[in-house]
Design a protein around this motif. Sequence first.
Motif, mmCIF file in Angstrom:
data_model
loop_
_atom_site.group_PDB
_atom_site.id
_atom_site.type_symbol
_atom_site.label_atom_id
_atom_site.label_comp_id
_atom_site.label_asym_id
_atom_site.label_seq_id
_atom_site.Cartn_x
_atom_site.Cartn_y
_atom_site.Cartn_z
ATOM 1 N N GLN A 113 -3.261 15.312 4.701
ATOM 2 C CA GLN A 113 -1.859 15.271 5.094
ATOM 3 C C GLN A 113 -1.662 14.771 6.515
ATOM 4 O O GLN A 113 -0.568 14.342 6.872
ATOM 5 C CB GLN A 113 -1.203 16.651 4.912
ATOM 6 N N ASP A 155 2.667 1.994 -3.463
ATOM 7 C CA ASP A 155 1.901 2.121 -4.706
ATOM 8 C C ASP A 155 0.964 3.331 -4.638
ATOM 9 O O ASP A 155 -0.111 3.280 -4.035
ATOM 10 C CB ASP A 155 1.112 0.827 -4.934
ATOM 11 N N TRP A 156 1.367 4.413 -5.282
ATOM 12 C CA TRP A 156 0.594 5.656 -5.278
ATOM 13 C C TRP A 156 -0.832 5.410 -5.770
ATOM 14 O O TRP A 156 -1.800 5.888 -5.158
ATOM 15 C CB TRP A 156 1.296 6.690 -6.169
ATOM 16 N N LEU A 157 -0.979 4.701 -6.875
ATOM 17 C CA LEU A 157 -2.301 4.462 -7.441
ATOM 18 C C LEU A 157 -3.182 3.638 -6.495
ATOM 19 O O LEU A 157 -4.364 3.943 -6.310
ATOM 20 C CB LEU A 157 -2.181 3.763 -8.798
ATOM 21 N N TYR A 189 0.828 -1.202 0.000
ATOM 22 C CA TYR A 189 0.000 0.000 0.000
ATOM 23 C C TYR A 189 0.868 1.261 0.000
ATOM 24 O O TYR A 189 0.649 2.173 -0.794
ATOM 25 C CB TYR A 189 -0.927 -0.025 1.228
ATOM 26 N N LYS A 190 1.851 1.283 0.877
ATOM 27 C CA LYS A 190 2.723 2.457 0.976
ATOM 28 C C LYS A 190 3.508 2.700 -0.314
ATOM 29 O O LYS A 190 3.772 3.853 -0.674
ATOM 30 C CB LYS A 190 3.715 2.280 2.127
ATOM 31 N N ARG A 202 -2.926 3.497 -3.202
ATOM 32 C CA ARG A 202 -3.294 4.374 -2.076
ATOM 33 C C ARG A 202 -4.452 5.282 -2.449
ATOM 34 O O ARG A 202 -5.426 5.396 -1.708
ATOM 35 C CB ARG A 202 -2.102 5.225 -1.624
ATOM 36 N N HIS A 203 -4.357 5.899 -3.596
ATOM 37 C CA HIS A 203 -5.395 6.844 -3.991
ATOM 38 C C HIS A 203 -6.717 6.148 -4.313
ATOM 39 O O HIS A 203 -7.786 6.669 -3.980
ATOM 40 C CB HIS A 203 -4.900 7.721 -5.146
ATOM 41 N N ASP A 247 -0.638 6.309 6.587
ATOM 42 C CA ASP A 247 -0.901 5.092 5.810
ATOM 43 C C ASP A 247 -1.388 3.972 6.725
ATOM 44 O O ASP A 247 -2.260 3.191 6.340
ATOM 45 C CB ASP A 247 0.366 4.639 5.076
#
Length: 115
Positions: A83, A34-36, A31-32, A38-39, A87
């Motif tokens: 912000q 992989d930007w996609l 998860y941490k 996470r989003h 995670d």
Amino acid sequence: MGREILHVIDDILQEIAGVERVTAHKTLDDYKADWLLRHALQRAIEIISEASRALPEEVTSTQPHIRWRAIRAIGNVLRHEYQSISDEIIWNVLRDELPPLKAAVEAIKQNISAP
């Protein structure tokens, strides 16, 4: 009322199914990294949160063990205070909070669908 609520319930269940699909065999580290991912997962939580707002009190009160207020609030946190959320918090929501929510929403659906 039942038809409108069923639409909202189906939205919640669809998002949970998507989360289950994309998190199968994933870890917090995945998860941490992989930007996609996470989003996508954060967006799923936002949709679940927003949809839960459409469930009336007489419906949610049938599942008092679910923290409905927290579910409704997390969407705003993700939208406005993104912000400040870690995670680990998101991963814990996905792992620990969604399974009981799914069971509760399925129970609500069954009660509404029953003749």
